[in-house]
Motif scaffolding. Structure first.
Motif, PDB file in Angstrom:
ATOM      1  N   VAL A   1      -1.195   5.784  -6.959  1.00  0.00           N
ATOM      2  CA  VAL A   1      -2.404   4.975  -7.127  1.00  0.00           C
ATOM      3  C   VAL A   1      -3.318   5.200  -5.926  1.00  0.00           C
ATOM      4  N   PRO A   2      -4.613   5.477  -6.136  1.00  0.00           N
ATOM      5  CA  PRO A   2      -5.533   5.613  -5.004  1.00  0.00           C
ATOM      6  C   PRO A   2      -5.577   4.331  -4.175  1.00  0.00           C
ATOM      7  N   VAL A   3      -5.556   4.496  -2.865  1.00  0.00           N
ATOM      8  CA  VAL A   3      -5.438   3.360  -1.947  1.00  0.00           C
ATOM      9  C   VAL A   3      -6.675   3.260  -1.062  1.00  0.00           C
TER      10      VAL A   3
ATOM     11  N   VAL B   1       0.834  -1.204   0.000  1.00  0.00           N
ATOM     12  CA  VAL B   1       0.000   0.000   0.000  1.00  0.00           C
ATOM     13  C   VAL B   1       0.866   1.251   0.000  1.00  0.00           C
ATOM     14  N   TYR B   2       2.048   1.167   0.596  1.00  0.00           N
ATOM     15  CA  TYR B   2       2.943   2.320   0.594  1.00  0.00           C
ATOM     16  C   TYR B   2       3.609   2.482  -0.766  1.00  0.00           C
TER      17      TYR B   2
ATOM     18  N   GLN C   1       1.277   6.015  11.081  1.00  0.00           N
ATOM     19  CA  GLN C   1       1.788   5.685   9.746  1.00  0.00           C
ATOM     20  C   GLN C   1       0.629   5.263   8.851  1.00  0.00           C
ATOM     21  N   ARG C   2       0.577   5.862   7.657  1.00  0.00           N
ATOM     22  CA  ARG C   2      -0.512   5.589   6.720  1.00  0.00           C
ATOM     23  C   ARG C   2      -0.133   6.138   5.349  1.00  0.00           C
ATOM     24  N   PRO C   3      -0.820   5.695   4.288  1.00  0.00           N
ATOM     25  CA  PRO C   3      -0.656   6.357   2.988  1.00  0.00           C
ATOM     26  C   PRO C   3      -1.114   7.812   3.086  1.00  0.00           C
ATOM     27  N   LEU C   4      -0.490   8.678   2.306  1.00  0.00           N
ATOM     28  CA  LEU C   4      -0.740  10.115   2.433  1.00  0.00           C
ATOM     29  C   LEU C   4      -1.332  10.741   1.180  1.00  0.00           C
ATOM     30  N   GLY C   5      -1.542   9.949   0.135  1.00  0.00           N
ATOM     31  CA  GLY C   5      -2.094  10.493  -1.095  1.00  0.00           C
ATOM     32  C   GLY C   5      -3.611  10.388  -1.120  1.00  0.00           C
ATOM     33  N   ASP C   6      -4.143   9.894  -2.231  1.00  0.00           N
ATOM     34  CA  ASP C   6      -5.580   9.705  -2.392  1.00  0.00           C
ATOM     35  C   ASP C   6      -5.936   8.386  -1.709  1.00  0.00           C
TER      36      ASP C   6
END
Length: 366
Positions: free
Chosen positions: A289-291, A281-282, A303-308
């Protein structure tokens, strides 16, 4: 404690060698965790521009294609015994002027403390032990990391306290390393391409097949192509999934088919990526890519994805797994931690549909 004793024994040699240290402005970044953690240090690597690094060999296929990295040391190559560890400490001792310690376990603290760098910056966290104080005494500055602060941002603050997550993007390989040849299944244009991780490095973070079935059933009226990514050792997870959902034409296995160095390119060809807290996912987040992150027991403040990204968590269950205090079994069953009720399934459906209007219009009957 043994590393402290060895460090004390090395102190006279460290002080003598410091007299002969030549300043060359070289950087050393120490982060020996796995794939997701490596991706999260890349904003710092971009800021520093050119660095050497002490990493885990697990991330070697990505790190060797990173143009911000020069010499790479792999921690596993120096674990054969105490003498091997001391040899590495001596090699690092006079080589660097700036040391950034991002993963402060005992061994990494030992290596960082042995360095005669003029500028040493260490991360400290909620699991710091009292006896590590001697190592931290050698640091020029310390950034305190808490469970409710973002790791990526604190990594950046080691270099500059004014930096935030908005200053630099993540990358997985830089530049993006091309996958060659590209499997024909990845080039399909007849559906919404959704990458999946049905397992995780920490097996306790594996989403149960019954949860995947509810998701597949809810998305059944969308033209979805589900690409299952994973290492060869995860094939049994796919068989477990098939037992519950059946072998479907729109479930495409890429397990064992994509080398790690080509994984960012392959994932960049997805329209979405769905997984629990795992390295992929990172990577997906790093390549834009949207997650959809079904995060279960993990603390997304840390800690987490930071985009869409769409964050899907459990109801009324506090986080119990953290970056520096990872658990490998939980009080609640996986079926409860990763449960998808109707509301969450509707949110996932809407997240996908809102980002694929043209493709969805093309599939509607005229």
């Amino acid at each position: 404690m043994n590393y402290i004793l060895v460090f004390i024994l090395l102190l006279p040699l460290k002080w003598i060698r410091k007299l002969f240290h030549k300043k060359e402005g070289r950087n050393l970044v120490i982060q020996t965790a796995k794939i997701g953690d490596f991706v999260n240090i890349t904003p710092l690597l971009t800021h520093l521009q050119h660095s050497d690094a002490l990493l885990s060999r697990t991330v070697a296929p990505l790190a060797q294609h990173d143009d911000t990295l020069q010499q790479i040391w792999y921690i596993e190559d120096h674990k054969s015994g105490l003498l091997a560890k001391i040899r590495l400490a001596l090699q690092l001792m006079n080589r660097y002027d700036n040391v950034y310690l991002l993963h402060p376990n005992n061994l990494n603290l030992f290596y960082a403390a042995c360095c005669n760098a003029a500028n040493k910056r260490f991360l400290s966290h909620y699991r710091r032990k009292w006896y590590q104080g001697l190592f931290y005494w050698t640091a020029d500055s310390v950034v305190q990391h808490e469970k409710n602060t973002l790791t990526l941002e604190n990594y950046l603050k080691l270099a500059d306290p004014t930096l935030t997550k908005e200053h630099y993007s993540k990358h997985a390989t830089q530049p993006l390393y091309p996958l060659a040849p590209v499997p024909a299944t990845l080039q399909r244009q007849d559906g919404i391409r959704i990458g999946l991780s049905i397992s995780a490095g920490n097996q306790a973070k594996t989403i149960p097949p019954s949860v995947w079935k509810r998701l597949f059933d809810r998305l059944a009226d969308l033209p979805c192509l589900f690409y299952v990514f994973g290492a060869p050792s995860e094939m049994h997870r796919l068989q477990e999934l098939y037992k519950v959902v059946g072998e479907r034409e729109n479930i495409i296995s890429l397990i064992g088919a994509i080398p790690l160095e080509g994984l960012p390119h392959a994932i960049s060809m997805m329209d979405f990526y769905i997984a629990s807290d795992s390295g992929n996912v990172y990577i997906a987040d790093a390549v834009g890519v949207p997650v959809i992150l079904i995060y279960g027991p993990c603390c997304v403040e840390e800690q987490r994805p930071l985009g869409d990204v769409l964050l899907i968590g459990p109801d009324h269950i506090a986080p119990s797994s953290f970056v520096f205090a990872a658990l490998y079994q939980f009080h609640h069953p996986a079926e409860q931690l990763y449960a998808l009720d109707s509301r969450k399934l509707d949110d996932i459906y809407a997240f996908i549909a809102a980002r694929q209007p043209k493709r969805l219009c093309q599939t509607k009957p005229h």
